[in-house]
Design an enzyme around this catalytic site. Sequence first.
Site, PDB file in Angstrom:
ATOM      1  N   SER A 143      -0.381  41.868   6.538  1.00 37.15           N
ATOM      2  CA  SER A 143      -1.464  42.859   6.390  1.00 37.15           C
ATOM      3  C   SER A 143      -1.048  43.975   5.438  1.00 37.15           C
ATOM      4  CB  SER A 143      -1.868  43.442   7.742  1.00 37.15           C
ATOM      5  OG  SER A 143      -0.762  44.067   8.361  1.00 37.15           O
ATOM      6  N   GLY A 144       0.246  44.132   5.210  1.00 33.54           N
ATOM      7  CA  GLY A 144       0.731  45.141   4.268  1.00 33.54           C
ATOM      8  C   GLY A 144       0.363  44.825   2.834  1.00 33.54           C
ATOM      9  N   CYS A 150       4.550  52.264   4.107  1.00 30.02           N
ATOM     10  CA  CYS A 150       4.487  51.876   5.528  1.00 30.02           C
ATOM     11  C   CYS A 150       5.868  51.578   6.131  1.00 30.02           C
ATOM     12  CB  CYS A 150       3.542  50.693   5.711  1.00 30.02           C
ATOM     13  SG  CYS A 150       3.663  49.437   4.441  1.00 30.02           S
ATOM     14  N   ARG A 158     -18.541  46.460  -6.243  1.00 29.72           N
ATOM     15  CA  ARG A 158     -18.887  45.175  -5.608  1.00 29.72           C
ATOM     16  C   ARG A 158     -19.542  45.401  -4.247  1.00 29.72           C
ATOM     17  NH1 ARG A 158     -13.878  44.463  -7.805  1.00 29.72           N
ATOM     18  NH2 ARG A 158     -12.816  45.232  -5.942  1.00 29.72           N
ATOM     19  N   SER A 159     -19.114  46.459  -3.554  1.00 28.97           N
ATOM     20  CA  SER A 159     -19.596  46.721  -2.189  1.00 28.97           C
ATOM     21  C   SER A 159     -20.700  47.766  -2.147  1.00 28.97           C
ATOM     22  CB  SER A 159     -18.434  47.227  -1.327  1.00 28.97           C
ATOM     23  OG  SER A 159     -17.344  46.353  -1.391  1.00 28.97           O
ATOM     24  N   HIS A 219       5.983  45.920  10.835  1.00 31.20           N
ATOM     25  CA  HIS A 219       7.149  45.769   9.965  1.00 31.20           C
ATOM     26  C   HIS A 219       8.426  45.967  10.792  1.00 31.20           C
ATOM     27  CE1 HIS A 219       4.397  45.628   6.751  1.00 31.20           C
ATOM     28  NE2 HIS A 219       4.617  46.769   6.149  1.00 31.20           N
TER      29      HIS A 219
HETATM   30  P1  NAP Z   1      -7.081  46.407   0.189  1.00 36.66           P
HETATM   31  O1  NAP Z   1      -7.242  45.639   1.442  1.00 36.66           O
HETATM   32  O2  NAP Z   1      -6.899  45.676  -1.093  1.00 36.66           O
HETATM   33  O3  NAP Z   1      -8.349  47.415   0.025  1.00 36.66           O
HETATM   34  C1  NAP Z   1      -8.615  48.131  -1.160  1.00 36.66           C
HETATM   35  C2  NAP Z   1      -9.883  48.968  -1.008  1.00 36.66           C
HETATM   36  O4  NAP Z   1     -10.110  49.684  -2.239  1.00 36.66           O
HETATM   37  C3  NAP Z   1     -11.150  48.166  -0.733  1.00 36.66           C
HETATM   38  O5  NAP Z   1     -12.009  48.912   0.081  1.00 36.66           O
HETATM   39  C4  NAP Z   1     -11.775  48.025  -2.130  1.00 36.66           C
HETATM   40  O6  NAP Z   1     -13.178  47.879  -2.097  1.00 36.66           O
HETATM   41  C5  NAP Z   1     -11.448  49.395  -2.693  1.00 36.66           C
HETATM   42  N1  NAP Z   1     -11.515  49.407  -4.155  1.00 36.66           N
HETATM   43  C6  NAP Z   1     -10.945  48.538  -5.030  1.00 36.66           C
HETATM   44  N2  NAP Z   1     -11.250  48.884  -6.288  1.00 36.66           N
HETATM   45  C7  NAP Z   1     -12.014  49.992  -6.222  1.00 36.66           C
HETATM   46  C8  NAP Z   1     -12.652  50.840  -7.170  1.00 36.66           C
HETATM   47  N3  NAP Z   1     -12.577  50.605  -8.488  1.00 36.66           N
HETATM   48  N4  NAP Z   1     -13.346  51.918  -6.719  1.00 36.66           N
HETATM   49  C9  NAP Z   1     -13.461  52.175  -5.401  1.00 36.66           C
HETATM   50  N5  NAP Z   1     -12.889  51.402  -4.444  1.00 36.66           N
HETATM   51  C10 NAP Z   1     -12.173  50.336  -4.852  1.00 36.66           C
HETATM   52  O7  NAP Z   1      -5.836  47.395   0.296  1.00 36.66           O
HETATM   53  P2  NAP Z   1      -5.110  47.997   1.620  1.00 36.66           P
HETATM   54  O8  NAP Z   1      -4.037  47.111   2.104  1.00 36.66           O
HETATM   55  O9  NAP Z   1      -6.169  48.455   2.572  1.00 36.66           O
HETATM   56  O10 NAP Z   1      -4.344  49.250   0.999  1.00 36.66           O
HETATM   57  C11 NAP Z   1      -5.029  50.431   0.587  1.00 36.66           C
HETATM   58  C12 NAP Z   1      -4.006  51.449   0.109  1.00 36.66           C
HETATM   59  O11 NAP Z   1      -3.135  51.783   1.193  1.00 36.66           O
HETATM   60  C13 NAP Z   1      -3.099  50.921  -1.014  1.00 36.66           C
HETATM   61  O12 NAP Z   1      -2.823  51.985  -1.883  1.00 36.66           O
HETATM   62  C14 NAP Z   1      -1.853  50.471  -0.282  1.00 36.66           C
HETATM   63  O13 NAP Z   1      -0.730  50.506  -1.097  1.00 36.66           O
HETATM   64  C15 NAP Z   1      -1.781  51.505   0.830  1.00 36.66           C
HETATM   65  N6  NAP Z   1      -1.085  51.094   2.051  1.00 36.66           N
HETATM   66  C16 NAP Z   1      -1.364  49.906   2.642  1.00 36.66           C
HETATM   67  C17 NAP Z   1      -0.721  49.572   3.831  1.00 36.66           C
HETATM   68  C18 NAP Z   1      -0.968  48.289   4.558  1.00 36.66           C
HETATM   69  O14 NAP Z   1      -0.247  48.021   5.540  1.00 36.66           O
HETATM   70  N7  NAP Z   1      -1.937  47.469   4.143  1.00 36.66           N
HETATM   71  C19 NAP Z   1       0.180  50.460   4.404  1.00 36.66           C
HETATM   72  C20 NAP Z   1       0.433  51.678   3.780  1.00 36.66           C
HETATM   73  C21 NAP Z   1      -0.214  51.982   2.602  1.00 36.66           C
HETATM   74  P3  NAP Z   1     -13.927  46.438  -2.281  1.00 36.66           P
HETATM   75  O15 NAP Z   1     -13.866  45.750  -0.950  1.00 36.66           O
HETATM   76  O16 NAP Z   1     -15.294  46.839  -2.662  1.00 36.66           O
HETATM   77  O17 NAP Z   1     -13.192  45.703  -3.349  1.00 36.66           O
END
Ligand code: NAP
Length: 357
Positions: A187-188, A157, A47-48, A250
Amino acid sequence: MSDPKTHPGSRIPVAVLGATGTVGQRFVRLLADHPWFRLEALAASERSAGKCYRDAVTWVQTQPLDERVAQMTVRTCEQILDGRHELVFSALGGDVASEVEREFARRCLVVTNASAHRMAADVPLLVPEVNPDHLDLLAAPAAGARLPAGIIANPNCSTIGLVLALKPLADTIGIDRVSVVTMQAVSGAGLPGVSSYQILDNVIPWIPGEEEKLEVETGKILGRVEGGRIESAALAVSAQCNRVPVVDGHTLCVSVGLRAPAQLDEVREAWRAFRAEPQALGLPSAPPQPTVYLGDDEPPQARLHREFGKGMAVTIGRLRECPVLDARFVALSHNTLRGAAGGAVLAAELVVARYGR
Ligand code: NAP
């Protein structure tokens, strides 16, 4: 290699996978002017891909987007799987991450926030102040390479905040039981996350998969390396996780069972005195004091304390006796900085300091 600290020209070329998401944006911020790493590639979904980063991302950071990065073209992961990056930071979702990260790890070092590989036997589940010795699971860098290939996983996290608060106690007094109740920021849940209609005026007492992660990851992180594998710590953990209407940070209400009788003063002193390898090495992202005890009458609060140590310190307060276990307290950590991108960048700095010079 020349020291990237003193020779900016030799900064290590890095890529970010999942660069448009909540955590990916944090990576972009932290890497835009990092003294050791140079951000050279951004990947996200189809998509991006093909768009410039400014158009692909919904920028939700409070600091402006770096102009050089804004103009970079977003690629798919496959398009940057070309061996040009010695280090890849992953902020992909778990389902996508599993295969893609293994593919990159054949060529370079991957530091990931996804949960897919956290419990794999060959993957250090790293909190740099807590278990730097777990890096021994990685093979030495191949001839001519600055860094080892393989995967380093950032824990969940909430787990990161918990183990940072527990480590000073585990080292000095010993712990055998932990009960934790979390209040986790929106944001998590990534972008777009939970809807405003679901979270405003509400607490959601269920985050799928989260309690299990806290319960199993804590033992692995506090475990020991024995004969090339991790022996998990003998520790019972009970977790209850809630989503609350906070943007970042958190909060954890924790009760611990101690292995030896201890005065609360010893517990406070353990947090105050705690320093570890990242502080000794002076790593660029290491907070001077990883665990900050605020005071018995001063509980950490997300809006007031999440930026302590540039979002890398865990703040702790309200230590008191527990009538069920031995001691209880409140801890707070920033979920997208210490709990995600900041923790991953610190982990990579530790690897560079250990192997890359
Ligand atoms: P998010 O906001 O949903 O971002 C997901 C990212 O993955 C986006 O850049 C998305 O791109 C990309 N993506 C989705 N499908 C894809 C594909 N098929 N191929 C390549 N890229 C793809 O998630 P997030 O909160 O940043 O979390 C990312 C990871 O970190 C997760 O595994 C989560 O469990 C972990 N995590 C998150 C936090 C937190 O506080 N948020 C903390 C610790 C760990 P598009 O924009 O193009 O869809």
